[in-house]
Scaffold this motif. Structure first.
Motif, PDB file in Angstrom:
ATOM      1  N   ASN A  10       2.809 -20.776  -2.818  1.00 28.22           N
ATOM      2  CA  ASN A  10       2.931 -19.677  -1.977  1.00 28.22           C
ATOM      3  C   ASN A  10       1.775 -18.915  -1.533  1.00 28.22           C
ATOM      4  N   THR A  11       0.684 -19.763  -1.304  1.00 30.15           N
ATOM      5  CA  THR A  11      -0.422 -19.227  -0.906  1.00 30.15           C
ATOM      6  C   THR A  11      -1.357 -19.740   0.059  1.00 30.15           C
ATOM      7  N   VAL A  12      -1.860 -19.020   1.076  1.00 29.26           N
ATOM      8  CA  VAL A  12      -2.655 -19.526   2.179  1.00 29.26           C
ATOM      9  C   VAL A  12      -4.400 -19.012   1.473  1.00 29.26           C
ATOM     10  N   TYR A  13      -5.148 -19.861   2.278  1.00 23.99           N
ATOM     11  CA  TYR A  13      -6.510 -19.721   1.853  1.00 23.99           C
ATOM     12  C   TYR A  13      -7.341 -19.775   3.035  1.00 23.99           C
ATOM     13  N   LEU A  14      -8.392 -19.175   2.959  1.00 22.20           N
ATOM     14  CA  LEU A  14      -9.501 -19.026   3.952  1.00 22.20           C
ATOM     15  C   LEU A  14     -10.833 -19.422   3.075  1.00 22.20           C
ATOM     16  N   GLN A  15     -11.277 -20.557   3.315  1.00 21.12           N
ATOM     17  CA  GLN A  15     -12.415 -20.903   2.766  1.00 21.12           C
ATOM     18  C   GLN A  15     -13.411 -20.559   3.741  1.00 21.12           C
ATOM     19  N   MET A  16     -14.665 -19.679   3.589  1.00 21.56           N
ATOM     20  CA  MET A  16     -15.506 -19.171   4.459  1.00 21.56           C
ATOM     21  C   MET A  16     -16.808 -19.627   4.005  1.00 21.56           C
ATOM     22  N   ASN A  17     -17.469 -20.740   4.778  1.00 25.19           N
ATOM     23  CA  ASN A  17     -18.932 -21.156   4.409  1.00 25.19           C
ATOM     24  C   ASN A  17     -19.904 -20.443   5.643  1.00 25.19           C
ATOM     25  N   SER A  18     -21.372 -20.842   5.358  1.00 26.32           N
ATOM     26  CA  SER A  18     -22.369 -20.554   6.143  1.00 26.32           C
ATOM     27  C   SER A  18     -21.885 -19.179   6.534  1.00 26.32           C
ATOM     28  N   LEU A  19     -21.687 -18.099   5.809  1.00 25.29           N
ATOM     29  CA  LEU A  19     -21.392 -16.852   6.212  1.00 25.29           C
ATOM     30  C   LEU A  19     -22.544 -16.133   6.938  1.00 25.29           C
ATOM     31  N   LYS A  20     -22.369 -15.375   7.826  1.00 25.56           N
ATOM     32  CA  LYS A  20     -22.931 -14.599   8.850  1.00 25.56           C
ATOM     33  C   LYS A  20     -22.711 -13.292   8.471  1.00 25.56           C
ATOM     34  N   PRO A  21     -23.804 -12.485   8.929  1.00 26.57           N
ATOM     35  CA  PRO A  21     -23.567 -10.975   8.886  1.00 26.57           C
ATOM     36  C   PRO A  21     -22.427 -10.437   9.845  1.00 26.57           C
ATOM     37  N   GLU A  22     -22.269 -11.190  10.940  1.00 23.88           N
ATOM     38  CA  GLU A  22     -21.305 -10.735  11.879  1.00 23.88           C
ATOM     39  C   GLU A  22     -19.996 -11.130  11.415  1.00 23.88           C
ATOM     40  N   ASP A  23     -19.732 -11.781  10.276  1.00 22.03           N
ATOM     41  CA  ASP A  23     -18.360 -12.175   9.729  1.00 22.03           C
ATOM     42  C   ASP A  23     -17.863 -10.880   8.908  1.00 22.03           C
ATOM     43  N   THR A  24     -18.683  -9.768   8.748  1.00 18.32           N
ATOM     44  CA  THR A  24     -18.343  -8.674   7.922  1.00 18.32           C
ATOM     45  C   THR A  24     -17.389  -8.036   8.697  1.00 18.32           C
ATOM     46  N   ALA A  25     -15.994  -7.909   7.771  1.00 15.93           N
ATOM     47  CA  ALA A  25     -14.958  -7.100   8.212  1.00 15.93           C
ATOM     48  C   ALA A  25     -13.904  -7.285   7.083  1.00 15.93           C
ATOM     49  N   VAL A  26     -12.892  -6.511   7.771  1.00  8.21           N
ATOM     50  CA  VAL A  26     -11.743  -6.410   6.544  1.00  8.21           C
ATOM     51  C   VAL A  26     -10.792  -7.630   7.140  1.00  8.21           C
ATOM     52  N   TYR A  27     -10.530  -8.231   6.010  1.00  9.40           N
ATOM     53  CA  TYR A  27      -9.585  -9.636   6.535  1.00  9.40           C
ATOM     54  C   TYR A  27      -8.253  -9.490   6.378  1.00  9.40           C
ATOM     55  N   TYR A  28      -7.268  -9.806   7.062  1.00  8.04           N
ATOM     56  CA  TYR A  28      -6.019  -9.637   6.933  1.00  8.04           C
ATOM     57  C   TYR A  28      -5.298 -10.983   7.146  1.00  8.04           C
ATOM     58  N   CYS A  29      -4.345 -11.208   6.196  1.00 10.46           N
ATOM     59  CA  CYS A  29      -3.309 -12.188   6.418  1.00 10.46           C
ATOM     60  C   CYS A  29      -2.118 -11.756   6.991  1.00 10.46           C
ATOM     61  N   ALA A  30      -1.488 -12.597   7.529  1.00  8.17           N
ATOM     62  CA  ALA A  30      -0.253 -12.372   8.411  1.00  8.17           C
ATOM     63  C   ALA A  30       0.691 -13.617   8.243  1.00  8.17           C
ATOM     64  N   ALA A  31       2.092 -13.403   8.368  1.00  3.65           N
ATOM     65  CA  ALA A  31       3.141 -14.610   8.521  1.00  3.65           C
ATOM     66  C   ALA A  31       3.850 -14.284   9.870  1.00  3.65           C
ATOM     67  N   ALA A  32       4.062 -15.549  10.380  1.00  6.90           N
ATOM     68  CA  ALA A  32       4.766 -15.581  11.396  1.00  6.90           C
ATOM     69  C   ALA A  32       6.137 -16.472  11.090  1.00  6.90           C
ATOM     70  N   SER A  33       7.313 -15.905  11.634  1.00 10.54           N
ATOM     71  CA  SER A  33       8.635 -16.580  10.932  1.00 10.54           C
ATOM     72  C   SER A  33       8.879 -17.804  12.066  1.00 10.54           C
ATOM     73  N   HIS A  34       8.434 -17.475  13.438  1.00 12.08           N
ATOM     74  CA  HIS A  34       8.701 -18.673  14.211  1.00 12.08           C
ATOM     75  C   HIS A  34       7.467 -19.547  14.239  1.00 12.08           C
ATOM     76  N   ASN A  35       7.752 -20.946  14.330  1.00  9.06           N
ATOM     77  CA  ASN A  35       6.894 -21.979  14.385  1.00  9.06           C
ATOM     78  C   ASN A  35       6.317 -22.158  15.683  1.00  9.06           C
TER      79      ASN A  35
END
Length: 126
Positions: free
Chosen positions: A75-100
């Motif tokens: 029951n988990t989704v991942y976000l692998q983030m490589n080669s990070l840049k300063p502009e990637d700085t942020a609050v990251y949110y996950c979300a779920a959509a019931s419609h496909n």
């Protein structure tokens, strides 16, 4: 309920992996997305993964650097983030959509998601 984790401080060029754990037995029936919001900016779409066939979608700025994946058994989704840049700085949110959805046009819209996590801070230093 969605619980995001894995944020932190990284140097430019480094990596982080975000996780989003979902409660409930129907996780596999949801399309999942990641959004981010930098200080003073609007929240923006980062990546999404559909249910079943796990088609992935990315905003252009992270293509080739970020990878979204899901483990329905956990029951988990991942976000692998490589080669990070300063502009990637942020609050990251996950979300779920019931419609496909079958197009990134829909996954990019916040209004297409039914549930949201609390956010995890990612800070990339130069």
């Amino acid at each position: 309920q969605l619980q995001a984790s894995g944020g932190g401080l990284a140097q430019a060029g480094g990596s982080l992996r975000l996780s989003c754990a979902a409660s409930g037995r129907t996780f596999s029936s949801y399309g999942m997305g990641w959004f981010r919001q930098a200080p003073g900016k609007e929240r923006e779409f980062v990546a999404a993964i559909s249910r079943s066939v796990s088609t992935t979608y990315y905003v252009d700025s992270v293509k080739g650097r970020f990878t979204i994946s899901r483990d329905d058994a956990k029951n988990t989704v991942y976000l692998q983030m490589n080669s990070l840049k300063p502009e990637d700085t942020a609050v990251y949110y996950c979300a779920a959509a019931s419609h496909n959805y079958y197009s990134s046009i829909y996954y990019r819209l916040e209004t297409k998601y039914d549930y949201w996590g609390q956010g995890t801070q990612v800070t990339v230093s130069s």
